[in-house]
Scaffold this active site. Structure first.
Site, PDB file in Angstrom:
ATOM      1  N   GLU A 287       5.232  -9.587  15.698  1.00 26.19           N
ATOM      2  CA  GLU A 287       4.690 -10.770  17.196  1.00 26.19           C
ATOM      3  C   GLU A 287       5.189 -11.694  16.996  1.00 26.19           C
ATOM      4  OE1 GLU A 287       0.724 -10.325  20.042  1.00 26.19           O
ATOM      5  OE2 GLU A 287       0.847  -9.657  18.225  1.00 26.19           O
TER       6      GLU A 287
ATOM      7  N   ARG B  19       1.157  -1.201   0.008  1.00 23.50           N
ATOM      8  CA  ARG B  19      -0.153   0.045   0.233  1.00 23.50           C
ATOM      9  C   ARG B  19       0.498   0.837  -0.510  1.00 23.50           C
ATOM     10  NH1 ARG B  19      -5.364  -0.708   3.606  1.00 23.50           N
ATOM     11  NH2 ARG B  19      -4.050   0.827   5.126  1.00 23.50           N
TER      12      ARG B  19
END
Length: 176
Positions: free
Chosen positions: A99, A62
């Site tokens: 994460e 994006r």
């Protein structure tokens, strides 16, 4: 007259629990249905960088949606930063922490020149891990990250703090 931020807030859709429960996804795709709004976003982002950069690096995927248009508006080159395995050699890579695990991004070797001033652009700044890795790729080639720009910054995820070590100006049109 409404501000750019107000115009964007009126079209960006909040999608609860996407892509996982607890995440409030910011859907920017309605911006592309309004060419004048998209143009205003590019104008804002390009104005931030005018005369201050030599190259725009956009982060897949994006970051390309706005990064290429910024580069065109400023008449400077655009360089792709892609996910691992998407570019032909020669390329350089940088891993970064997620994460749960690690990931890697790449850019073509030799497209940046030592001393060039670089804008690293992405649509969204969250934790800053991918953007930090992109900045490290820029530095590996002897160029300098002088600016970061984003359509949206998520302040609670503290991505801005992670990028402070690059001593670069950070521009976000919206911050949630």
């Amino acid at each position: 007259m409404t501000t750019l931020q107000e115009r964007l807030n009126n079209v960006i859709e909040n999608i609860p629990d996407f892509p996982i429960a607890g995440v409030q996804f910011k859907d920017i795709t309605p911006i592309f249905l309004q060419p004048k709004l998209y143009e205003a976003v590019i104008d804002d982002l390009a104005k931030f960088s005018k005369g201050k950069i030599d190259v725009v690096c956009g982060i897949e995927s994006r970051g390309y949606l706005f990064g290429i248009a910024i580069a065109i508006a400023l008449d400077v080159p655009f360089i792709l930063i892609r996910k691992k395995g998407k570019l032909p050699p020669p390329f350089i890579s940088q891993s970064y922490e997620l994460e749960y695990g690690t990931s890697e991004i790449e850019m073509k070797a030799g497209q940046l020149q030592p001393g060039q001033r670089v804008l690293v652009h992405d649509d969204l700044l969250a934790t800053g891990g991918t953007t930090e890795a992109a900045a490290m790729l820029v530095e590996k080639q002897g160029a300098t990250v002088s600016q970061f720009s984003f359509l949206i910054g998520l302040k609670d995820l503290k991505g801005k703090e992670k990028l402070q070590r690059f001593n670069a100006t950070i521009h976000q049109i919206l911050e949630y």
